[in-house]
Structures are given as structure tokens and as C-alpha cells.
Design an enzyme around this catalytic site. Structure first.
Site, PDB file in Angstrom:
ATOM      1  N   ASP A   1      75.389  40.722  61.474  1.00  8.34           N
ATOM      2  CA  ASP A   1      74.227  41.249  60.765  1.00  8.34           C
ATOM      3  C   ASP A   1      73.205  41.679  61.806  1.00  8.34           C
ATOM      4  O   ASP A   1      73.110  41.112  62.887  1.00  8.34           O
ATOM      5  CB  ASP A   1      73.677  40.282  59.711  1.00  8.34           C
ATOM      6  CG  ASP A   1      72.916  39.086  60.248  1.00  8.34           C
ATOM      7  OD1 ASP A   1      72.595  39.043  61.442  1.00  8.34           O
ATOM      8  OD2 ASP A   1      72.629  38.182  59.465  1.00  8.34           O
TER       9      ASP A   1
ATOM     10  N   GLU B   1      66.639  31.673  54.550  1.00 12.34           N
ATOM     11  CA  GLU B   1      66.620  30.901  55.795  1.00 12.34           C
ATOM     12  C   GLU B   1      65.383  30.042  55.950  1.00 12.34           C
ATOM     13  O   GLU B   1      65.291  29.267  56.898  1.00 12.34           O
ATOM     14  CB  GLU B   1      66.717  31.855  56.998  1.00 12.34           C
ATOM     15  CG  GLU B   1      68.018  32.623  57.051  1.00 12.34           C
ATOM     16  CD  GLU B   1      68.144  33.454  58.314  1.00 12.34           C
ATOM     17  OE1 GLU B   1      67.585  33.064  59.353  1.00 12.34           O
ATOM     18  OE2 GLU B   1      68.823  34.492  58.242  1.00 12.34           O
TER      19      GLU B   1
END
Length: 128
Positions: free
Chosen positions: A8, A95
């Protein structure tokens, strides 16, 4: 059983040499599209085109934050990704822990479902 190698990336990664990425046997790339209710990654278009030029499967992700409503964040994400041909489902990147996180996730998913016919996945890191 094997695995599929992917990465990513976002504007934080700087320039990406997709020829090198492909030579390293990477098969897919998730691109940061948005964060919060207003941020849109300025490098996504270039990354998208670069990845596609080297035959990499592409997907987009939204980085969830607790500083704006999940509905506004889902709208920002949908607006940014709606005009591309994605080979991978879009992802909600979680996250950061904050008060009401579970409620935010559910609300984001529900808002996304109202705005888009695409399936939505969730990803995070292993220790989250």
C-alpha cells in the site's frame, strides 16, 4: 499454499518506480485515496496510472480518523474513487484507536453502502 505479494502506498512514499515494484513480483497495490472528511491524496492519479501501466491490480483505501463524522468521511472516499476501474475492493484502513471507534466503523460502512454499490473491506495492522 502461497501468498500474493502486495503493497500500500500514499503521498508519504514519494516517487514509486512501478517497473521495480513489478520486478519484485508485487501483484497488487492499494492506494491511499482519502483521510478524514477533506483530505484527498494528491498522488493517487499518478500512482493509479503507473500501477495499471505495469499490470498491477489496484485498490483504494480510506484512512479513518476520529476528528470528523464517518458519514462525511465515507462521502469524501466515494467521491474520490468513483471514477476509476478498480480490480480490488476498496478498504477502510483502521489504525488509530479513539473514543467511539466501533460506532464510527459501523457508521462509515453504512454510509458507504448508501453511496456506493462496491463491497468494502477493512484492513489494519497485525497488532491493532
Amino acid at each position: 499454499m502461497g501468498y500474493i505479494k502486495g503493497i500500500d502506498i500514499s503521498n508519504n512514499n514519494g516517487a514509486i518506480d512501478f517497473c521495480v515494484v513489478r520486478a519484485d513480483e508485487v501483484e497488487y497495490v492499494y492506494l491511499k485515496a482519502t483521510e478524514g472528511k477533506t483530505f484527498q491524496d494528491s498522488k493517487i492519479e499518478g500512482f493509479y496510472n503507473g500501477a495499471k501501466n505495469y499490470g498491477l491490480k489496484t485498490g483504494a483505501y480510506h484512512f479513518l480518523v476520529g476528528t470528523s463524522s464517518p458519514e462525511e468521511q465515507a462521502e469524501n472516499f466515494c467521491k474520490k474513487i468513483k471514477d476509476c476501474e478498480w480490480k480490488l475492493i476498496p478498504m477502510l484502513d483502521i489504525e488509530t484507536e479513539f473514543e467511539g471507534l466501533c460506532d464510527y466503523v459501523v457508521r462509515f460502512i453504512n454510509a458507504f453502502k448508501e453511496l456506493s454499490p462496491m463491497e468494502l473491506g477493512i484492513y489494519t495492522y497485525t497488532g491493532f
